[in-house]
Design a protein around this motif. Structure first.
Motif, PDB file in Angstrom:
ATOM      1  N   LEU A   1      12.715   6.345 103.890  1.00 32.92           N
ATOM      2  CA  LEU A   1      12.074   7.286 104.808  1.00 32.92           C
ATOM      3  C   LEU A   1      13.141   7.964 105.655  1.00 32.92           C
ATOM      4  O   LEU A   1      13.941   7.301 106.304  1.00 32.92           O
ATOM      5  N   ALA A   2      13.182   9.276 105.611  1.00 36.68           N
ATOM      6  CA  ALA A   2      14.144  10.065 106.381  1.00 36.68           C
ATOM      7  C   ALA A   2      13.349  11.038 107.246  1.00 36.68           C
ATOM      8  O   ALA A   2      13.018  12.150 106.788  1.00 36.68           O
ATOM      9  N   LEU A   3      13.022  10.627 108.448  1.00 35.98           N
ATOM     10  CA  LEU A   3      12.208  11.472 109.318  1.00 35.98           C
ATOM     11  C   LEU A   3      12.909  12.778 109.653  1.00 35.98           C
ATOM     12  O   LEU A   3      12.267  13.822 109.736  1.00 35.98           O
ATOM     13  N   PHE A   4      14.224  12.758 109.817  1.00 36.37           N
ATOM     14  CA  PHE A   4      14.969  13.977 110.138  1.00 36.37           C
ATOM     15  C   PHE A   4      14.878  14.996 109.021  1.00 36.37           C
ATOM     16  O   PHE A   4      14.957  16.194 109.251  1.00 36.37           O
ATOM     17  N   ALA A   5      14.678  14.530 107.790  1.00 38.25           N
ATOM     18  CA  ALA A   5      14.552  15.425 106.638  1.00 38.25           C
ATOM     19  C   ALA A   5      13.089  15.582 106.215  1.00 38.25           C
ATOM     20  O   ALA A   5      12.803  16.309 105.262  1.00 38.25           O
ATOM     21  N   ALA A   6      12.180  14.895 106.904  1.00 38.37           N
ATOM     22  CA  ALA A   6      10.739  14.943 106.616  1.00 38.37           C
ATOM     23  C   ALA A   6      10.432  14.599 105.166  1.00 38.37           C
ATOM     24  O   ALA A   6       9.616  15.239 104.512  1.00 38.37           O
ATOM     25  N   GLN A   7      11.118  13.549 104.666  1.00 44.03           N
ATOM     26  CA  GLN A   7      10.862  13.140 103.292  1.00 44.03           C
ATOM     27  C   GLN A   7      10.955  11.630 103.140  1.00 44.03           C
ATOM     28  O   GLN A   7      11.536  10.946 103.977  1.00 44.03           O
ATOM     29  N   ALA A   8      10.358  11.143 102.058  1.00 43.87           N
ATOM     30  CA  ALA A   8      10.403   9.716 101.745  1.00 43.87           C
ATOM     31  C   ALA A   8      10.184   9.534 100.250  1.00 43.87           C
ATOM     32  O   ALA A   8       9.658  10.421  99.567  1.00 43.87           O
ATOM     33  N   GLN A   9      10.567   8.375  99.788  1.00 40.35           N
ATOM     34  CA  GLN A   9      10.310   7.983  98.405  1.00 40.35           C
ATOM     35  C   GLN A   9       9.105   7.054  98.412  1.00 40.35           C
ATOM     36  O   GLN A   9       8.992   6.175  99.267  1.00 40.35           O
ATOM     37  N   VAL A  10       8.201   7.231  97.480  1.00 35.85           N
ATOM     38  CA  VAL A  10       7.078   6.317  97.317  1.00 35.85           C
ATOM     39  C   VAL A  10       7.372   5.433  96.115  1.00 35.85           C
ATOM     40  O   VAL A  10       7.996   5.869  95.143  1.00 35.85           O
ATOM     41  N   SER A  11       6.992   4.168  96.223  1.00 35.46           N
ATOM     42  CA  SER A  11       7.140   3.255  95.088  1.00 35.46           C
ATOM     43  C   SER A  11       5.842   2.483  94.923  1.00 35.46           C
ATOM     44  O   SER A  11       5.051   2.367  95.864  1.00 35.46           O
ATOM     45  N   TYR A  12       5.631   1.960  93.726  1.00 30.73           N
ATOM     46  CA  TYR A  12       4.421   1.201  93.445  1.00 30.73           C
ATOM     47  C   TYR A  12       4.689   0.226  92.313  1.00 30.73           C
ATOM     48  O   TYR A  12       5.604   0.416  91.504  1.00 30.73           O
ATOM     49  N   TRP A  13       3.905  -0.836  92.282  1.00 31.87           N
ATOM     50  CA  TRP A  13       3.866  -1.742  91.145  1.00 31.87           C
ATOM     51  C   TRP A  13       2.502  -2.415  91.139  1.00 31.87           C
ATOM     52  O   TRP A  13       1.820  -2.466  92.159  1.00 31.87           O
ATOM     53  N   VAL A  14       2.107  -2.898  89.972  1.00 32.27           N
ATOM     54  CA  VAL A  14       0.821  -3.570  89.807  1.00 32.27           C
ATOM     55  C   VAL A  14       1.047  -4.757  88.872  1.00 32.27           C
ATOM     56  O   VAL A  14       1.770  -4.631  87.875  1.00 32.27           O
ATOM     57  N   VAL A  15       0.425  -5.886  89.176  1.00 32.03           N
ATOM     58  CA  VAL A  15       0.549  -7.056  88.307  1.00 32.03           C
ATOM     59  C   VAL A  15      -0.093  -6.730  86.958  1.00 32.03           C
ATOM     60  O   VAL A  15      -1.031  -5.932  86.878  1.00 32.03           O
TER      61      VAL A  15
ATOM     62  N   ASP B   1      -1.112  11.066 100.765  1.00 32.89           N
ATOM     63  CA  ASP B   1      -1.931  11.891 101.662  1.00 32.89           C
ATOM     64  C   ASP B   1      -1.690  11.501 103.115  1.00 32.89           C
ATOM     65  O   ASP B   1      -1.564  12.364 103.987  1.00 32.89           O
ATOM     66  N   TRP B   2      -1.618  10.207 103.389  1.00 28.34           N
ATOM     67  CA  TRP B   2      -1.341   9.724 104.750  1.00 28.34           C
ATOM     68  C   TRP B   2       0.038  10.208 105.215  1.00 28.34           C
ATOM     69  O   TRP B   2       0.200  10.659 106.351  1.00 28.34           O
ATOM     70  N   ALA B   3       1.028  10.129 104.338  1.00 32.91           N
ATOM     71  CA  ALA B   3       2.388  10.544 104.705  1.00 32.91           C
ATOM     72  C   ALA B   3       2.440  12.026 105.063  1.00 32.91           C
ATOM     73  O   ALA B   3       3.135  12.423 106.000  1.00 32.91           O
ATOM     74  N   PHE B   4       1.691  12.855 104.340  1.00 35.51           N
ATOM     75  CA  PHE B   4       1.669  14.282 104.645  1.00 35.51           C
ATOM     76  C   PHE B   4       0.882  14.568 105.922  1.00 35.51           C
ATOM     77  O   PHE B   4       1.338  15.320 106.781  1.00 35.51           O
ATOM     78  N   ARG B   5      -0.282  13.966 106.060  1.00 36.71           N
ATOM     79  CA  ARG B   5      -1.167  14.301 107.185  1.00 36.71           C
ATOM     80  C   ARG B   5      -0.792  13.619 108.495  1.00 36.71           C
ATOM     81  O   ARG B   5      -0.847  14.234 109.555  1.00 36.71           O
ATOM     82  N   THR B   6      -0.410  12.351 108.427  1.00 37.74           N
ATOM     83  CA  THR B   6      -0.163  11.588 109.649  1.00 37.74           C
ATOM     84  C   THR B   6       1.307  11.591 110.045  1.00 37.74           C
ATOM     85  O   THR B   6       1.640  11.844 111.198  1.00 37.74           O
ATOM     86  N   VAL B   7       2.177  11.307 109.107  1.00 35.96           N
ATOM     87  CA  VAL B   7       3.618  11.264 109.404  1.00 35.96           C
ATOM     88  C   VAL B   7       4.209  12.678 109.395  1.00 35.96           C
ATOM     89  O   VAL B   7       5.260  12.909 109.956  1.00 35.96           O
ATOM     90  N   ARG B   8       3.505  13.611 108.785  1.00 30.57           N
ATOM     91  CA  ARG B   8       3.907  15.021 108.721  1.00 30.57           C
ATOM     92  C   ARG B   8       5.166  15.223 107.865  1.00 30.57           C
ATOM     93  O   ARG B   8       6.005  16.065 108.167  1.00 30.57           O
TER      94      ARG B   8
END
Length: 109
Positions: A17-31, A49-56
């Motif tokens: 998460l890089a707030l100064f650059a307004a970007q982040a990487q998302v990761s996921y895994w499932v058993v 959606d949360w990252a775009f709307r809430t964290v901006r």
């Protein structure tokens, strides 16, 4: 993501998460037992959606091994178009893997 008996079946999270650059990487895994039920896609969509709307955030990206077509399907299903390939980018237990890059922008909504 949990089962009715309170055992985790997967995760989705924001990394690098890089707030100064307004970007982040998302990761996921499932058993393995929970795969095929769209668990990763539902969690990734909700988190993005949360990252775009809430964290901006402006940009959310993800990486997956080119040897993992299921993860590529999750990314595309979540509206993350492919952007390119990072050659020899990540070391896994079986050696170096090329990684696909996918990203969504807040303006893609």
């Amino acid at each position: 993501m949990r089962t009715g008996d309170d055992r985790a079946i997967g995760q989705a999270s924001l990394r690098t998460l890089a707030l100064f650059a307004a970007q982040a990487q998302v990761s996921y895994w499932v058993v393995p037992a929970a795969r095929g039920a769209h668990v990763a896609a539902r969690a990734t969509r909700a988190l993005t959606d949360w990252a775009f709307r809430t964290v901006r955030l402006h940009r959310v990206f993800l990486l997956h091994s080119t040897a993992n077509p299921a993860s590529c399907r999750v990314a595309l299903d979540c509206g993350f178009p492919a952007e390119g390939t990072l050659r020899g980018h990540m070391l896994h237990a079986d050696g170096w893997h090329d990684m696909h890059v996918h990203a969504r922008l807040s303006t893609d909504l």
